[in-house]
Design a protein around this motif. Structure first.
Motif, PDB file in Angstrom:
ATOM      1  N   LEU A 192      -8.364   5.152  -0.496  1.00 11.76           N
ATOM      2  CA  LEU A 192      -7.018   4.985   0.057  1.00 11.76           C
ATOM      3  C   LEU A 192      -7.022   5.173   1.569  1.00 11.76           C
ATOM      4  O   LEU A 192      -6.420   4.380   2.305  1.00 11.76           O
ATOM      5  CB  LEU A 192      -6.058   5.983  -0.594  1.00 11.76           C
ATOM      6  CG  LEU A 192      -4.650   6.067   0.007  1.00 11.76           C
ATOM      7  CD1 LEU A 192      -3.937   4.723  -0.079  1.00 11.76           C
ATOM      8  CD2 LEU A 192      -3.826   7.152  -0.678  1.00 11.76           C
ATOM      9  N   ARG A 217      -5.077   5.545  -5.379  1.00 15.87           N
ATOM     10  CA  ARG A 217      -5.842   6.792  -5.525  1.00 15.87           C
ATOM     11  C   ARG A 217      -6.466   6.894  -6.905  1.00 15.87           C
ATOM     12  O   ARG A 217      -7.593   7.381  -7.058  1.00 15.87           O
ATOM     13  CB  ARG A 217      -4.935   8.007  -5.283  1.00 15.87           C
ATOM     14  CG  ARG A 217      -4.657   8.313  -3.832  1.00 15.87           C
ATOM     15  CD  ARG A 217      -4.048   9.706  -3.690  1.00 15.87           C
ATOM     16  NE  ARG A 217      -2.797   9.830  -4.412  1.00 15.87           N
ATOM     17  CZ  ARG A 217      -1.599   9.633  -3.880  1.00 15.87           C
ATOM     18  NH1 ARG A 217      -1.498   9.278  -2.609  1.00 15.87           N
ATOM     19  NH2 ARG A 217      -0.508   9.786  -4.594  1.00 15.87           N
ATOM     20  N   TYR A 249      -1.617  11.800   8.250  1.00 17.71           N
ATOM     21  CA  TYR A 249      -1.149  10.944   7.149  1.00 17.71           C
ATOM     22  C   TYR A 249       0.288  10.499   7.404  1.00 17.71           C
ATOM     23  O   TYR A 249       0.637   9.329   7.183  1.00 17.71           O
ATOM     24  CB  TYR A 249      -1.254  11.739   5.850  1.00 17.71           C
ATOM     25  CG  TYR A 249      -1.212  10.913   4.585  1.00 17.71           C
ATOM     26  CD1 TYR A 249      -2.131   9.894   4.357  1.00 17.71           C
ATOM     27  CD2 TYR A 249      -0.270  11.186   3.593  1.00 17.71           C
ATOM     28  CE1 TYR A 249      -2.101   9.157   3.183  1.00 17.71           C
ATOM     29  CE2 TYR A 249      -0.241  10.455   2.419  1.00 17.71           C
ATOM     30  CZ  TYR A 249      -1.153   9.447   2.218  1.00 17.71           C
ATOM     31  OH  TYR A 249      -1.123   8.715   1.050  1.00 17.71           O
ATOM     32  N   THR A 263       0.393   3.949  -3.593  1.00 15.83           N
ATOM     33  CA  THR A 263      -0.647   4.923  -3.259  1.00 15.83           C
ATOM     34  C   THR A 263      -1.177   5.633  -4.506  1.00 15.83           C
ATOM     35  O   THR A 263      -2.372   5.933  -4.593  1.00 15.83           O
ATOM     36  CB  THR A 263      -0.116   5.959  -2.266  1.00 15.83           C
ATOM     37  OG1 THR A 263       1.141   6.476  -2.746  1.00 15.83           O
ATOM     38  CG2 THR A 263       0.091   5.341  -0.894  1.00 15.83           C
ATOM     39  N   HIS A 264      -0.294   5.916  -5.467  1.00 17.31           N
ATOM     40  CA  HIS A 264      -0.749   6.588  -6.692  1.00 17.31           C
ATOM     41  C   HIS A 264      -1.758   5.716  -7.431  1.00 17.31           C
ATOM     42  O   HIS A 264      -2.807   6.215  -7.864  1.00 17.31           O
ATOM     43  CB  HIS A 264       0.441   6.897  -7.607  1.00 17.31           C
ATOM     44  CG  HIS A 264       0.034   7.394  -8.966  1.00 17.31           C
ATOM     45  ND1 HIS A 264      -0.428   8.673  -9.169  1.00 17.31           N
ATOM     46  CD2 HIS A 264       0.000   6.771 -10.181  1.00 17.31           C
ATOM     47  CE1 HIS A 264      -0.728   8.826 -10.460  1.00 17.31           C
ATOM     48  NE2 HIS A 264      -0.477   7.688 -11.086  1.00 17.31           N
ATOM     49  N   GLU A 315       4.833   8.925   2.230  1.00 15.28           N
ATOM     50  CA  GLU A 315       4.301   7.587   2.005  1.00 15.28           C
ATOM     51  C   GLU A 315       5.370   6.498   2.078  1.00 15.28           C
ATOM     52  O   GLU A 315       5.978   6.290   3.126  1.00 15.28           O
ATOM     53  CB  GLU A 315       3.536   7.597   0.666  1.00 15.28           C
ATOM     54  CG  GLU A 315       2.411   8.605   0.674  1.00 15.28           C
ATOM     55  CD  GLU A 315       1.788   8.861  -0.675  1.00 15.28           C
ATOM     56  OE1 GLU A 315       0.631   9.310  -0.704  1.00 15.28           O
ATOM     57  OE2 GLU A 315       2.433   8.636  -1.712  1.00 15.28           O
ATOM     58  N   LEU A 367      -6.101   2.469   4.409  1.00 16.19           N
ATOM     59  CA  LEU A 367      -5.035   2.778   5.357  1.00 16.19           C
ATOM     60  C   LEU A 367      -5.536   2.650   6.799  1.00 16.19           C
ATOM     61  O   LEU A 367      -4.855   2.078   7.660  1.00 16.19           O
ATOM     62  CB  LEU A 367      -4.530   4.197   5.092  1.00 16.19           C
ATOM     63  CG  LEU A 367      -3.260   4.662   5.805  1.00 16.19           C
ATOM     64  CD1 LEU A 367      -2.091   3.739   5.488  1.00 16.19           C
ATOM     65  CD2 LEU A 367      -2.928   6.095   5.390  1.00 16.19           C
ATOM     66  N   TRP A 423      -9.080   9.250  -3.035  1.00 16.69           N
ATOM     67  CA  TRP A 423      -8.574   9.470  -1.681  1.00 16.69           C
ATOM     68  C   TRP A 423      -9.419   8.776  -0.617  1.00 16.69           C
ATOM     69  O   TRP A 423      -8.856   8.202   0.328  1.00 16.69           O
ATOM     70  CB  TRP A 423      -8.497  10.971  -1.392  1.00 16.69           C
ATOM     71  CG  TRP A 423      -7.189  11.599  -1.773  1.00 16.69           C
ATOM     72  CD1 TRP A 423      -6.953  12.408  -2.842  1.00 16.69           C
ATOM     73  CD2 TRP A 423      -5.944  11.458  -1.086  1.00 16.69           C
ATOM     74  NE1 TRP A 423      -5.626  12.780  -2.868  1.00 16.69           N
ATOM     75  CE2 TRP A 423      -4.989  12.227  -1.796  1.00 16.69           C
ATOM     76  CE3 TRP A 423      -5.533  10.771   0.054  1.00 16.69           C
ATOM     77  CZ2 TRP A 423      -3.658  12.320  -1.400  1.00 16.69           C
ATOM     78  CZ3 TRP A 423      -4.206  10.866   0.455  1.00 16.69           C
ATOM     79  CH2 TRP A 423      -3.285  11.631  -0.268  1.00 16.69           C
ATOM     80  N   LEU A 477       0.829  -1.206   0.000  1.00 19.59           N
ATOM     81  CA  LEU A 477       0.000   0.000   0.000  1.00 19.59           C
ATOM     82  C   LEU A 477       0.864   1.256   0.000  1.00 19.59           C
ATOM     83  O   LEU A 477       0.561   2.231  -0.701  1.00 19.59           O
ATOM     84  CB  LEU A 477      -0.921  -0.008   1.220  1.00 19.59           C
ATOM     85  CG  LEU A 477      -1.891   1.171   1.348  1.00 19.59           C
ATOM     86  CD1 LEU A 477      -2.846   1.198   0.158  1.00 19.59           C
ATOM     87  CD2 LEU A 477      -2.673   1.097   2.656  1.00 19.59           C
TER      88      LEU A 477
END
Length: 428
Positions: A46, A38, A104, A34-35, A396, A50, A43, A30
């Motif tokens: 994601l 998403r 985050y 992330t890109h 990230e 998370l 978002w 993950l």
């Protein structure tokens, strides 16, 4: 099955090594995808993934509480830096966005700590190897699909389909520089897997080839510089590990001096290096961003504008993007990003975090017998060098990798123990 036996079974499952292994793979996957996540689910998706992952890691950690060695689990540098970022919400120009950015950052900090606590170094290397192998294969497959089979870009992933003209390619990472960074740490990870014989020889060779091809096709000058630094570091560690314990401390001091001279020389020859790497365009982009940033740095030099992580669509970040004529997700330098967001104090704390983690891991890598101890040191070398031209170390997967390496180094050797051991070896 009775209620008591069901609870016991759930408790056993939550505390099992298999669950810890699965959560480690998911956490690494993950953090570095992330890109793509998403792009697929946005978002909200994601953040939901998370949050669920952190909850599962918390359950696993509680179930395995007694099996964890809590001595020295967290280096103070991580705690102080994250704490300073959290404090910046108070004076931030965008407090709500800063609070979200800190949350985050904390989320990936928690994941990094969990991975470092639950798995030993070779297991972490295997987890990173398995995840990065998969992501690179998927990236190359999608690039071939886009650039060769369909001859159409995959817009929602940011894949432009330039593989037929030998790049640059982006894969599932959204930018060639991030793909280059991932390919580089994957290459080093695969070599460590090969040296430790933790995977079959054929699989190790194929993995190295895949990482090498990905690295070449990115055409990222930043990655080439980081690769050169990693190779120099690997050669230095190779020599140190074979030096007599009585002379190793002297060699460490000599290498430190050579390293300082090398950094000064690279700075003096920076224009020539940029020309050799054909990186003038990328350097000019960064120079424009840094020039615009300097206009706002003087307003809050000590404490910064407040930590936000990835740049939001807020002032002053939108002003900088308008002035440079293109969107930016960061300052294109982790050091400058830290300076801008959390001021001189935050930048010093970030440099201290990187420097102390690198020093600890370097001493471990040069004194421990197993080659697996070179992995954290090489990862940190890549992070230190890449941070001059990218902000991956604050974001990230890059941040999680930094936390994992820093925690493992702190658990295996405090800086006092490291220096005492080195001096003892030198004297005896």
């Amino acid at each position: 099955m009775t209620g008591g036996s069901a609870v016991a079974a759930l408790r056993e499952f939550a505390g099992s090594a298999r669950l810890a292994q699965a959560l480690t793979l998911i956490a690494v996957g993950l953090a570095f995808s992330t890109h793509a996540v998403r792009s697929l689910i946005g978002w909200p998706g994601l953040l939901a993934a998370l949050t669920a992952l952190i909850a599962l890691c918390g359950v696993s950690l509680v179930a395995r509480w007694r099996a964890v060695e809590w001595y020295g689990i967290l280096p103070l540098t991580i705690l102080v830096f994250v704490g300073w970022c959290a404090a910046s919400v108070i004076w931030s120009a965008t407090p709500a966005r800063s609070a979200a950015g800190v949350a985050y950052l904390v989320a990936f900090t928690v994941l990094g700590i969990y991975v470092a606590l639950m798995r030993d170094t070779i297991q972490i290397v295997r987890a990173f190897g398995d995840v990065l192998r998969f992501l690179l294969v998927v990236s190359l497959a999608l690039e071939v699909l886009s650039g060769v089979l369909l001859d159409l870009p995959i817009v929602f992933l940011g894949i432009e389909g330039d593989i037929a003209s030998l790049g640059p390619i982006q894969g599932v990472f959204g930018s060639r520089n991030l793909l280059g960074f991932v390919a580089l740490i994957a290459l080093l990870t695969f070599v460590i897997e090969w040296r430790t014989k933790s995977v079959q020889r054929g699989r190790a060779i194929a993995s190295v080839v895949i990482a090498g091809i990905s690295l070449l096709l990115t055409g990222s000058p930043t990655t080439w510089i980081a690769l050169g630094a990693a190779l120099v570091a690997a050669l230095a560690l190779y020599g140190l590990r074979r030096a007599a314990p009585a002379t190793r401390w002297n060699w460490q001091a000599a290498l430190l001096g050579i390293g300082i001279i090398g950094i000064i020389s690279a700075w003096l020859l920076r224009i020539r290096i940029i020309e050799i790497l054909d990186a003038r365009a990328e350097f000019d982009v960064r120079l424009d961003v840094w020039r615009e940033l300097s206009r706002y740095l003087n307003q809050n030099p000590l404490q910064g504008w407040g930590f936000v992580g990835p740049w939001p669509d807020r002032i002053p970040y939108t002003w900088i993007e308008l002035a440079t004529g293109r969107p930016h997700g960061s300052a294109l330098s982790a050091y400058i990003d830290a300076y801008f967001q959390v001021g001189v104090i935050g930048a010093v704390l970030f440099v201290a975090l990187l420097g102390i983690a690198l020093a600890r891991s370097w001493l471990l890598a040069s004194t421990r017998r197993s080659v697996v101890y070179t992995w954290p040191a090489l990862m940190l070398v890549v992070l230190v060098v890449t941070s001059f031209a990218e902000s991956f170390a604050l974001l990230e997967g890059g941040w999680m990798l930094l936390v994992v390496c820093a925690v493992k180094a702190a658990r295996d050797m405090s800086w006092r123990d490291a220096l005492a051991q080195a001096r003892s070896a030198a004297g005896g």
